[in-house]
Design a protein around this motif. Structure first.
Motif, mmCIF file in Angstrom:
data_model
loop_
_atom_site.group_PDB
_atom_site.id
_atom_site.type_symbol
_atom_site.label_atom_id
_atom_site.label_comp_id
_atom_site.label_asym_id
_atom_site.label_seq_id
_atom_site.Cartn_x
_atom_site.Cartn_y
_atom_site.Cartn_z
ATOM 1 N N ASN A 76 12.364 42.158 25.026
ATOM 2 C CA ASN A 76 12.525 40.733 25.321
ATOM 3 C C ASN A 76 13.714 40.176 24.549
ATOM 4 O O ASN A 76 13.751 40.254 23.323
ATOM 5 N N VAL A 77 14.690 39.642 25.280
ATOM 6 C CA VAL A 77 15.869 39.032 24.676
ATOM 7 C C VAL A 77 15.763 37.528 24.863
ATOM 8 O O VAL A 77 15.792 37.026 25.989
ATOM 9 N N ASN A 78 15.629 36.816 23.758
ATOM 10 C CA ASN A 78 15.375 35.371 23.815
ATOM 11 C C ASN A 78 16.600 34.523 23.562
ATOM 12 O O ASN A 78 16.551 33.306 23.747
ATOM 13 N N ASP A 87 9.280 50.213 27.176
ATOM 14 C CA ASP A 87 8.967 48.889 27.733
ATOM 15 C C ASP A 87 8.291 48.061 26.659
ATOM 16 O O ASP A 87 7.430 48.576 25.926
ATOM 17 N N SER A 88 8.532 46.775 26.645
ATOM 18 C CA SER A 88 9.651 46.100 27.282
ATOM 19 C C SER A 88 10.402 45.354 26.190
ATOM 20 O O SER A 88 9.819 44.907 25.208
ATOM 21 N N VAL A 127 19.833 36.640 28.287
ATOM 22 C CA VAL A 127 18.421 36.357 28.022
ATOM 23 C C VAL A 127 17.576 36.921 29.163
ATOM 24 O O VAL A 127 17.913 36.779 30.346
ATOM 25 N N GLY A 128 16.493 37.597 28.813
ATOM 26 C CA GLY A 128 15.614 38.167 29.823
ATOM 27 C C GLY A 128 14.776 39.292 29.251
ATOM 28 O O GLY A 128 14.737 39.523 28.044
ATOM 29 N N THR A 129 14.090 40.013 30.148
ATOM 30 C CA THR A 129 13.247 41.144 29.775
ATOM 31 C C THR A 129 13.844 42.416 30.355
ATOM 32 O O THR A 129 14.285 42.436 31.502
ATOM 33 N N TYR A 130 13.830 43.492 29.564
ATOM 34 C CA TYR A 130 14.498 44.724 29.952
ATOM 35 C C TYR A 130 13.598 45.935 29.729
ATOM 36 O O TYR A 130 12.755 45.962 28.815
ATOM 37 N N ARG A 131 13.799 46.929 30.579
ATOM 38 C CA ARG A 131 13.297 48.274 30.336
ATOM 39 C C ARG A 131 14.465 49.081 29.786
ATOM 40 O O ARG A 131 15.570 49.027 30.311
ATOM 41 N N SER A 190 17.315 45.160 33.835
ATOM 42 C CA SER A 190 16.793 43.792 33.822
ATOM 43 C C SER A 190 15.567 43.700 34.721
ATOM 44 O O SER A 190 15.603 44.103 35.879
ATOM 45 N N ILE A 230 9.643 48.794 19.969
ATOM 46 C CA ILE A 230 9.640 48.615 21.415
ATOM 47 C C ILE A 230 8.957 49.818 22.050
ATOM 48 O O ILE A 230 9.394 50.958 21.864
#
Length: 237
Positions: A194-196, A191-192, A147-151, A235, A174
């Motif tokens: 988002n994995v929830n 960008d970006s 879980v997080g935000t990625y480029r 990440s 995206i």
């Protein structure tokens, strides 16, 4: 004879009838649970490493994240473990190549665990491993990320003429579309992402067209859109 032509799952795996997901999936789920089946082994020397059948099987197996997961590459064999195995399934997570950075090295050994529909076979061109996309109107990748935000960065090159490329994640766009040139592999940033949750993420590379080299006087009958060298996930804080 029933297994050869009339059983949706076995006949498809034997490439004697087309994939019908609505019929194959319930059979696969029931048989893995009831027998139980612990492993599924794809013998690439029998199917053909350069065959569209292999890529179709890999793409379908990789989309069934709750049922089949990566286990091992052993010579000509690609071995999937099933959810019925006592050790269960591990996440389909790419290799870490730097702090907070993971990569799918497209075309190299191990990309078999992430490939979805739309890709052609693995190639090594002057030491660069890659795959061409264009077998379908989009090329899919299946991946588990924390879980997080990625480029997201993609190294790609178009065939014959520049291609517009979009990146979708679970159906949502995206970043902005980019234009992929023909001259050389170029890195593009999206960008970006988002994995929830930790469920399987379906990425799709969406391109505007594909061309068969044979239509231009070449001998290759495959529709080619873009070649992809790697896909990286950074990440973000």
């Amino acid at each position: 004879w029933h297994m050869l032509t009339d059983d949706p799952m076995l006949s498809w795996l034997g490439q004697r009838r087309y994939l019908e997901p609505e019929l194959v999936e319930p059979q696969l789920r029931q048989r893995i649970a009831d027998y139980p089946i612990g492993y599924a082994v794809i013998h690439t020397n029998l199917i053909g490493r350069d065959s569209s059948a292999l890529n179709e099987i890999l793409g379908y197996f990789n989309s069934m994240d709750d049922l089949l997961c990566p286990f091992a590459l052993e010579g000509d064999a690609i071995v999937f473990r099933t959810s019925a195995h006592p050790d269960e399934c591990a996440p389909r997570t790419p290799e870490q190549i730097a702090p907070d950075t993971v990569q799918i090295d497209i075309g190299a050994a191990g990309d078999e665990w992430f490939i979805g529909r739309g890709w052609h076979y693995q190639e090594d061109i002057f030491g660069v491993t890659l795959r061409w996309a264009g077998a379908d109107e989009r090329a899919a990748l299946h991946v588990n990320l924390p879980v997080g935000t990625y480029r997201v960065e993609i190294a790609a090159q178009a065939f014959h003429e520049p291609r517009t490329l979009e990146l979708h994640a679970n159906g949502a766009s995206i970043g902005a579309p980019v234009i992929v040139p023909t001259a050389n592999l170029t890195t593009f940033t999206f960008d970006s992402l988002n994995v929830n949750d930790v469920n399987l993420l379906a990425l799709e590379l969406v391109y505007d067209d594909a061309i068969q080299p044979s239509a231009l006087g070449g001998g290759d009958e495959r529709p080619l859109a873009i070649a992809v060298d790697w896909v990286r996930f950074y990440s973000l804080p």
